[in-house]
Motif scaffolding. Structure first.
Motif, PDB file in Angstrom:
ATOM      1  N   PRO A 196       0.822  -1.217   0.000  1.00 23.74           N
ATOM      2  CA  PRO A 196       0.000   0.000   0.000  1.00 23.74           C
ATOM      3  C   PRO A 196       0.851   1.259   0.000  1.00 23.74           C
ATOM      4  N   THR A 197       0.315   2.325  -0.599  1.00 23.60           N
ATOM      5  CA  THR A 197       1.002   3.617  -0.603  1.00 23.60           C
ATOM      6  C   THR A 197       0.188   4.707   0.080  1.00 23.60           C
ATOM      7  N   GLY A 198      -1.054   4.398   0.436  1.00 25.13           N
ATOM      8  CA  GLY A 198      -1.927   5.405   1.027  1.00 25.13           C
ATOM      9  C   GLY A 198      -2.890   6.013   0.032  1.00 25.13           C
ATOM     10  N   ASP A 199      -2.664   5.775  -1.253  1.00 29.25           N
ATOM     11  CA  ASP A 199      -3.572   6.264  -2.298  1.00 29.25           C
ATOM     12  C   ASP A 199      -3.497   5.275  -3.453  1.00 29.25           C
ATOM     13  N   ASP A 200      -4.368   4.281  -3.399  1.00 28.05           N
ATOM     14  CA  ASP A 200      -4.252   3.149  -4.320  1.00 28.05           C
ATOM     15  C   ASP A 200      -5.602   2.772  -4.925  1.00 28.05           C
ATOM     16  N   ARG A 201      -5.525   1.972  -5.986  1.00 29.79           N
ATOM     17  CA  ARG A 201      -6.690   1.338  -6.598  1.00 29.79           C
ATOM     18  C   ARG A 201      -6.433  -0.167  -6.651  1.00 29.79           C
ATOM     19  N   THR A 202      -7.505  -0.962  -6.565  1.00 27.36           N
ATOM     20  CA  THR A 202      -7.400  -2.415  -6.619  1.00 27.36           C
ATOM     21  C   THR A 202      -8.267  -2.943  -7.744  1.00 27.36           C
ATOM     22  N   LEU A 203      -7.788  -3.981  -8.415  1.00 22.24           N
ATOM     23  CA  LEU A 203      -8.504  -4.599  -9.527  1.00 22.24           C
ATOM     24  C   LEU A 203      -8.962  -6.001  -9.137  1.00 22.24           C
ATOM     25  N   TYR A 204     -10.264  -6.248  -9.325  1.00 21.89           N
ATOM     26  CA  TYR A 204     -10.841  -7.566  -9.080  1.00 21.89           C
ATOM     27  C   TYR A 204     -11.476  -8.091 -10.359  1.00 21.89           C
ATOM     28  N   ALA A 205     -11.343  -9.402 -10.563  1.00 25.18           N
ATOM     29  CA  ALA A 205     -12.098 -10.085 -11.613  1.00 25.18           C
ATOM     30  C   ALA A 205     -13.187 -10.902 -10.928  1.00 25.18           C
ATOM     31  N   LEU A 206     -14.423 -10.779 -11.422  1.00 27.13           N
ATOM     32  CA  LEU A 206     -15.562 -11.450 -10.799  1.00 27.13           C
ATOM     33  C   LEU A 206     -16.282 -12.323 -11.813  1.00 27.13           C
ATOM     34  N   GLU A 207     -16.575 -13.546 -11.438  1.00 23.05           N
ATOM     35  CA  GLU A 207     -17.406 -14.417 -12.259  1.00 23.05           C
ATOM     36  C   GLU A 207     -18.865 -14.182 -11.864  1.00 23.05           C
ATOM     37  N   MET A 208     -19.688 -13.853 -12.857  1.00 14.96           N
ATOM     38  CA  MET A 208     -21.094 -13.552 -12.601  1.00 14.96           C
ATOM     39  C   MET A 208     -21.985 -14.340 -13.553  1.00 14.96           C
ATOM     40  N   HIS A 226     -26.779 -15.819  -5.502  1.00 12.85           N
ATOM     41  CA  HIS A 226     -26.265 -16.964  -6.262  1.00 12.85           C
ATOM     42  C   HIS A 226     -25.680 -16.555  -7.610  1.00 12.85           C
ATOM     43  N   ALA A 227     -25.837 -15.300  -7.999  1.00  6.42           N
ATOM     44  CA  ALA A 227     -25.335 -14.868  -9.312  1.00  6.42           C
ATOM     45  C   ALA A 227     -23.819 -14.724  -9.334  1.00  6.42           C
ATOM     46  N   ILE A 228     -23.199 -14.608  -8.163  1.00  9.84           N
ATOM     47  CA  ILE A 228     -21.768 -14.369  -8.133  1.00  9.84           C
ATOM     48  C   ILE A 228     -21.003 -15.666  -7.899  1.00  9.84           C
ATOM     49  N   GLY A 229     -19.863 -15.786  -8.598  1.00  8.67           N
ATOM     50  CA  GLY A 229     -18.988 -16.933  -8.422  1.00  8.67           C
ATOM     51  C   GLY A 229     -17.677 -16.504  -7.792  1.00  8.67           C
ATOM     52  N   ARG A 230     -16.586 -16.881  -8.406  1.00  7.87           N
ATOM     53  CA  ARG A 230     -15.266 -16.589  -7.857  1.00  7.87           C
ATOM     54  C   ARG A 230     -14.912 -15.115  -7.999  1.00  7.87           C
ATOM     55  N   ILE A 231     -14.293 -14.567  -6.957  1.00  8.90           N
ATOM     56  CA  ILE A 231     -13.732 -13.211  -6.986  1.00  8.90           C
ATOM     57  C   ILE A 231     -12.218 -13.338  -6.881  1.00  8.90           C
ATOM     58  N   THR A 232     -11.502 -12.786  -7.858  1.00 11.63           N
ATOM     59  CA  THR A 232     -10.048 -12.904  -7.904  1.00 11.63           C
ATOM     60  C   THR A 232      -9.408 -11.523  -7.918  1.00 11.63           C
ATOM     61  N   ARG A 233      -8.511 -11.294  -6.987  1.00 12.62           N
ATOM     62  CA  ARG A 233      -7.742 -10.051  -7.022  1.00 12.62           C
ATOM     63  C   ARG A 233      -6.677 -10.188  -8.092  1.00 12.62           C
ATOM     64  N   VAL A 234      -6.719  -9.323  -9.102  1.00 11.94           N
ATOM     65  CA  VAL A 234      -5.757  -9.410 -10.206  1.00 11.94           C
ATOM     66  C   VAL A 234      -4.738  -8.279 -10.153  1.00 11.94           C
ATOM     67  N   GLY A 235      -4.662  -7.590  -9.013  1.00 13.00           N
ATOM     68  CA  GLY A 235      -3.626  -6.587  -8.838  1.00 13.00           C
ATOM     69  C   GLY A 235      -4.145  -5.256  -8.349  1.00 13.00           C
ATOM     70  N   GLY A 236      -3.292  -4.282  -8.424  1.00  7.20           N
ATOM     71  CA  GLY A 236      -3.615  -2.926  -8.010  1.00  7.20           C
ATOM     72  C   GLY A 236      -2.475  -2.002  -8.371  1.00  7.20           C
ATOM     73  N   TYR A 237      -2.650  -0.729  -8.098  1.00  6.69           N
ATOM     74  CA  TYR A 237      -1.619   0.243  -8.469  1.00  6.69           C
ATOM     75  C   TYR A 237      -1.726   1.491  -7.607  1.00  6.69           C
ATOM     76  N   ALA A 238      -0.600   2.166  -7.444  1.00  2.00           N
ATOM     77  CA  ALA A 238      -0.597   3.469  -6.797  1.00  2.00           C
ATOM     78  C   ALA A 238      -1.305   4.463  -7.706  1.00  2.00           C
ATOM     79  N   GLN A 239      -2.227   5.211  -7.124  1.00  2.00           N
ATOM     80  CA  GLN A 239      -2.981   6.174  -7.913  1.00  2.00           C
ATOM     81  C   GLN A 239      -2.025   7.189  -8.551  1.00  2.00           C
ATOM     82  N   PRO A 240      -2.050   7.325  -9.878  1.00  2.00           N
ATOM     83  CA  PRO A 240      -1.198   8.341 -10.529  1.00  2.00           C
ATOM     84  C   PRO A 240      -1.508   9.739 -10.028  1.00  2.00           C
ATOM     85  N   ILE A 241      -0.534  10.602 -10.148  1.00  2.00           N
ATOM     86  CA  ILE A 241      -0.671  11.980  -9.682  1.00  2.00           C
ATOM     87  C   ILE A 241      -1.441  12.789 -10.718  1.00  2.00           C
TER      88      ILE A 241
END
Length: 290
Positions: free
Chosen positions: A195-207, A268-283
């Protein structure tokens, strides 16, 4: 030869003195980097830490004063940071590049410095495979778009532990020196996220297909997420589930309680949730928007 005024000569001597001081500090900084490399030999820790680099650049920009360009300041430190990474071990980049898409090479060179080895690949799959095999440290791939026919991000949901994840977003200062100043990219690698204190996270979701994008967006916001990007990808005609890529605010992992709220809202509509990464929010940027 034109004689220089004594005042100008004096100012140039001051510049020379300052240059010597900067050079001496650079030598000292490099020595400390060498000490860090020795410490890392006896413990875990990769040489490339995008979160740490983001913190360094943010701190310098926060204290910056005077007319010297912020863009130039970032470029100077990007060269410095990239050069010191290579002092700690091999560091190469794999970039998606075709005759029609050259801007990602420019972004890579702009961010990782003029001396860092870069190899071009004509498919996103080749870039991902290169990182997974350890042939290069990081890969540069196009920012995901609504054109899901050529989406590369579903590959990151593979359960193989060697599969890379998103670790950064380019450009970090949202004005590039590349030929296409609007170009953006994601960086993938096997570096552990921090973490950097200002981040975004990416998830992939099976629906399930009956779960519309609008309903899924409502479920995210209802669970307390600040949602940016939400892209759909149908994996195959025979596959009953649909894959979504979601970009949310914060440095999150699979244990965030809001994921339980999201699962409950989707039922029941949701399946696997996978964290596929994240990044420090650009300035000077905003979250990825759908």
């Amino acid at each position: 030869m034109i004689a220089l005024p004594d005042s100008l000569k004096g100012l140039r001597r001051k510049i020379d003195e300052i240059d010597d001081q900067i050079h001496d500090l650079l030598v000292r900084r490099t020595a400390v980097v060498g000490e860090i490399a020795q410490v890392k030999k006896s413990g875990p820790g990769a040489a490339y830490r995008p979160a740490r680099e983001a913190e360094v650049v943010r701190r310098l920009l926060a204290r910056h004063r005077g007319p010297f360009s912020r863009q130039a300041l970032v470029r100077l430190w990007r060269e410095l940071l990239s050069a010191t990474i290579r002092l700690q071990g091999e560091f190469g980049i794999a970039v998606y590049r075709t005759d029609e898409a050259t801007e990602f090479w420019d972004l890579a060179r702009d961010h990782y410095g003029s001396d860092t080895p870069i190899t071009a690949h004509t498919s996103e799959a080749q870039v991902i495979a290169t990182i997974a095999e350890g042939t290069a440290a990081v890969g540069i791939l196009p920012m995901p778009q609504n054109d899901t026919a050529k989406a590369w991000w579903p590959a990151l949901t593979n359960r193989d532990p060697s599969m890379p994840q998103v670790i950064a977003r380019l450009p970090f200062l949202m004005r590039s020196n590349g030929r296409d100043n609007a170009a953006e990219a994601l960086v993938i690698g096997c570096t552990e996220s921090e973490p950097t204190g200002d981040d975004r996270t990416l998830y992939a979701l099976e629906m399930a297909p009956q779960m519309s994008r609008a309903r899924l967006y409502e479920a995210f916001t209802g669970a307390g997420f600040d949602l940016g990007l939400l892209l759909a990808q149908v994996e195959s005609e025979s596959e009953p589930m649909r894959l979504y890529l979601a970009d949310v605010d914060g440095f999150l992992d699979g244990e965030d309680r809001r994921l339980d709220d999201l699962r409950q809202a989707c039922g029941h509509a949701i399946g696997r949730i996978t964290r596929v990464g994240g990044y420090a929010q650009p300035i000077s940027s905003v979250p990825i928007e759908d």
